[in-house]
Design an enzyme around this catalytic site. Structure first.
Site, PDB file in Angstrom:
ATOM      1  N   LYS A  52       0.722  -1.333  -0.239  1.00  0.00           N
ATOM      2  CA  LYS A  52      -0.070   0.279   0.113  1.00  0.00           C
ATOM      3  C   LYS A  52       0.911   1.110  -0.024  1.00  0.00           C
ATOM      4  O   LYS A  52       0.652   2.358  -0.705  1.00  0.00           O
ATOM      5  CB  LYS A  52      -0.906  -0.012   1.287  1.00  0.00           C
ATOM      6  CG  LYS A  52      -1.962  -1.080   1.011  1.00  0.00           C
ATOM      7  CD  LYS A  52      -2.868  -1.369   2.363  1.00  0.00           C
ATOM      8  CE  LYS A  52      -3.701  -2.458   1.961  1.00  0.00           C
ATOM      9  NZ  LYS A  52      -4.334  -3.017   3.189  1.00  0.00           N
ATOM     10  N   GLN A  96      -5.085  -2.057   9.121  1.00  0.00           N
ATOM     11  CA  GLN A  96      -4.835  -3.278   8.558  1.00  0.00           C
ATOM     12  C   GLN A  96      -5.633  -4.417   9.361  1.00  0.00           C
ATOM     13  O   GLN A  96      -5.065  -4.434  10.654  1.00  0.00           O
ATOM     14  CB  GLN A  96      -3.407  -3.481   8.355  1.00  0.00           C
ATOM     15  CG  GLN A  96      -3.014  -4.882   7.556  1.00  0.00           C
ATOM     16  CD  GLN A  96      -3.576  -4.770   6.275  1.00  0.00           C
ATOM     17  OE1 GLN A  96      -3.389  -3.768   5.308  1.00  0.00           O
ATOM     18  NE2 GLN A  96      -4.237  -5.947   5.866  1.00  0.00           N
ATOM     19  N   ASP A 119     -11.595   2.442   3.388  1.00  0.00           N
ATOM     20  CA  ASP A 119     -11.847   0.810   3.195  1.00  0.00           C
ATOM     21  C   ASP A 119     -13.432   0.719   3.022  1.00  0.00           C
ATOM     22  O   ASP A 119     -13.930  -0.371   2.488  1.00  0.00           O
ATOM     23  CB  ASP A 119     -11.607   0.229   4.382  1.00  0.00           C
ATOM     24  CG  ASP A 119     -10.212  -0.752   4.271  1.00  0.00           C
ATOM     25  OD1 ASP A 119     -10.228  -1.059   2.983  1.00  0.00           O
ATOM     26  OD2 ASP A 119      -9.497  -1.054   5.253  1.00  0.00           O
TER      27      ASP A 119
END
Ligand code: NAP
Length: 290
Positions: A52, A96, A119
């Site tokens: 990322k 995460q 997200d």
């Protein structure tokens, strides 16, 4: 023989588009910023976080990494989220998963400012997706839609079967296919006669997490097969849910693993970070493809 849908190539196109948008935003004095929070020492999570960060570099997005020890408490993590919510240089916050045992993942997601929830896991954004008025799309399902578009595959009117009903993949995947006017069936572990239902699919999306789950007998001749699964086979090699060797000759299009859906997820995260920067600066968002 099925045509391969090349996720690497499509994700590179998405990242190019994002990089152009980032350049334009920088000209207006806006630098999109993403904070990536990693708790603990999970090696797979470390790889995802590194990827990322790399994608941020490629697209020109500013990134900050917060690597916290396994011993981090819920309160410490929530305090960090609050700081990031208030930080002007950060437009997107990604925590995460999985979090170490003892940390409440849903409480952490709910603590993220919905406008920074790149997200799209926050209940507010999930609700927005449900009613079709979304700023962010969950990265993996959005990546699948992008792959279908890139291959010129029409969703409207098609029988779409999604295997899996998780909050991060299966459910939002089904919802996006529905928004694109597909006729959608969701299968899960309690579904009766799953192979028969799958064999009605014009577009079959598998998000189960089991190697070789989708076999040739479950696939209609000419179906489009999208493999979201990321598994390890007996020899430890990365593989999807689909028995590629037997299904590929039957399908019209198929995504490989690796190199299919996987690279799209990170590209869509970059796109969401740009959307977040625009949203917080009251600029119009990305236009949906027609
Ligand atoms: P998950 O939360 O474990 O969900 C799996 C789903 O599969 C559940 O809904 C489960 O049904 C269903 N299922 C399990 N066994 C089944 C069976 N025998 N028959 C029918 N349905 C069955 O997994 P996830 O987070 O959605 O992820 C799914 C897969 O996608 C994993 O391999 C994951 O690594 C991969 N993934 C890939 C990406 C990417 O970027 N490529 C991103 C995210 C996830 P129940 O609900 O009834 O238990």
């Amino acid at each position: 023989m099925a045509k391969l849908i090349d996720g690497k190539a499509v994700s590179a196109e998405v990242k190019n588009q994002v990089a152009k948008e980032v350049t334009q935003l920088k000209e207006q004095g806006i630098v999109p910023g993403l904070a990536v929070v990693l708790v603990g020492n999970d090696p797979a999570s470390r790889i995802y976080v590194n990827n990322k960060k790399k994608a941020c570099e490629v697209t020109g997005i500013y990134s900050e990494e917060y690597a916290l020890p396994e011993s981090t408490t819920q309160q410490e993590l929530l305090d960090l989220i609050r700081q990031l919510n208030a930080k002007k240089t950060i437009h997107g916050i990604l925590v995460q998963s999985p979090l170490p045992n003892g940390l409440d993942e849903s409480a952490v997601v709910e603590a993220i400012d919905p406008q920074k929830d790149v997200d799209a896991f926050h209940a507010y954004n999930v609700g927005k997706i449900m009613i079709g008025e979304y700023a962010f799309l969950p990265c993996t399902p959005a990546g699948v839609i992008e792959l279908l578009h890139s291959a010129g595959i029409e969703i409207e009117g098609k029988n779409c079967v999604v295997i899996g009903r998780s909050n991060i993949v299966g459910k939002p995947m089904a919802m996006l296919l529905l928004h694109h006017n597909g006729t959608v069936t969701i299968c899960h572990s309690r579904t009766k006669d799953l192979p028969r239902i799958c064999s009605t699919a014009d577009i079959l999306v598998s998000a189960v997490g089991k190697a070789n789950f989708v076999t040739a007998g479950m696939v209609k001749e000419g179906a489009v097969v999208i493999d979201v699964g990321m598994n390890r086979d007996a020899s430890g090699k990365l593989c999807g849910d689909v028995d590629f060797t037997s299904v590929e000759p039957i399908a019209s299009y198929i995504t490989p693993v690796p190199g299919g859906v996987g690279p799209m997820t990170i590209a869509m995260l970059m796109k969401n970070t740009v959307s977040a920067a625009k949203l917080q600066n009251k600029l119009p968002l990305f236009q949906e493809r027609p």
